[in-house]
Design an enzyme around this catalytic site. Structure first.
Site, short mmCIF file in Angstrom:
data_model
loop_
_atom_site.label_atom_id
_atom_site.label_comp_id
_atom_site.label_asym_id
_atom_site.label_seq_id
_atom_site.Cartn_x
_atom_site.Cartn_y
_atom_site.Cartn_z
N ASP A 1 0.81 -1.22 0.00
CA ASP A 1 0.00 0.00 0.00
C ASP A 1 0.85 1.27 0.00
OD1 ASP A 1 -2.52 1.26 -0.01
OD2 ASP A 1 -2.48 1.54 2.16
N SER B 1 -7.05 5.21 -0.46
CA SER B 1 -7.31 3.91 -1.07
C SER B 1 -8.79 3.58 -0.98
CB SER B 1 -6.50 2.81 -0.37
OG SER B 1 -5.12 3.09 -0.38
N GLN C 1 -4.88 -1.55 -7.33
CA GLN C 1 -5.51 -0.66 -6.37
C GLN C 1 -6.21 0.46 -7.11
OE1 GLN C 1 -3.52 2.47 -3.58
NE2 GLN C 1 -3.74 0.64 -2.32
#
Length: 287
Positions: A202, A226, A276
């Site tokens: 991430d 996110s 993502q």
């Protein structure tokens, strides 16, 4: 010896092991990442580790997560694991993360017994030697000092040949390659390596979607977060060996950016893939 001003690897290893408080119930502690909100990688790693505890002798091959609400870094996260299915080869788990009774995170993961099968992969891109590249951490730390923003230690080393444009600000292609490795041995717990990978995956993923627009990560107009995150584990990986994140952003529209990553080891073997989508809004400046 690990420089504690740069790395918090041991802290993150402890963080990624949530405490089991009941059948299929876990509590994970939170930590500060420079923002009042929980770092998304924390919930990714903790939820995968919690789910994996309920699936002995099977490794995760995929996980798919959605971030529902910002988490408070001052509060722990409670995880409830649902045993959706246990088949002869595959197991499915669903994990819900809550704070103060509010659902902030949902994740589904699939686990598989080890087996042989057909094998091919996307070829690795041209690769630099990570040992010949400077660490990005000193650049980050020095930049924090010069801008008055405190540097937050990280659990892995990052190396790239484009530190001059690390934080954006110049129009560039929607691609990025970054080497990643933990600075100390992590043992042989494969579930920990997978959870640690989920945590690290991430870091800066959405930066790639900003590059074609010349937007800096610290642009005061930028609202970035996110929304969802998926990982496919192709082969057993180790976070204490160098891994190359080869990233691209094929699209940005509607206030969202989409990013893909293929992750290779030093031998050019494809170890994992990830995607993502995130919020990348530009708010109007206040006059």
């Amino acid at each position: 010896m690990v420089d504690n001003s740069l790395y918090n690897t041991e802290e993150i290893i402890r963080l990624l092991k949530p405490e089991q408080i009941g059948p299929d119930q876990f509590v994970g502690q939170s930590h500060f990442m420079g923002s009042p909100n929980i770092f998304g990688g924390q919930t990714l790693g903790q939820s995968l580790y919690a789910a994996g505890i309920t699936v002995p002798d099977r490794r995760p091959h995929s996980m798919h997560a959605m971030f529902l609400l910002p988490g408070n870094h001052q509060l722990p996260v409670e995880y409830e694991v649902e045993r959706v299915r246990d088949g002869g080869t595959f197991s499915t788990r669903r994990v819900v993360g809550t704070q103060e009774g509010r659902r902030i995170f949902v994740m589904s993961a699939s686990f598989q017994v080890d087996e042989d099968g057909l094998s091919h992969q996307k070829p690795a891109p041209p690769m630099s030697d990570p040992d010949a590249l400077p660490s990005s951490l000193k650049v980050w730390q020095e930049r924090g000092i010069s801008t008055g923003r405190a540097f937050q230690p990280v659990p892995v080393d990052f190396r790239t040949n484009r530190d001059d444009n690390l934080f954006g600000g110049q129009v560039d292609s929607a691609t990025r390659k970054v080497w990643v490795r933990a600075p100390l041995p992590l043992g042989d717990d494969q579930l920990m390596h997978d959870a640690f990978f989920a945590y690290v995956s991430d870091y800066g993923f959405l930066w790639t979607a900003l590059q074609p627009h010349g937007i800096r990560m610290d642009d005061p107009r930028l609202q970035i977060a996110s929304l969802d995150h998926s990982i496919w584990f192709h082969r057993p990986l180790r976070m204490d060996d160098w891994l190359l994140f080869s990233m691209e952003s094929p699209n940005a529209s509607g206030g969202r950016g989409l990013c893909f990553a293929h992750i290779y080891n030093r031998d050019g073997v494809l170890m994992a893939s990830a995607t993502q989508e995130g919020l990348i809004r530009l708010r109007e400046s206040k006059k």
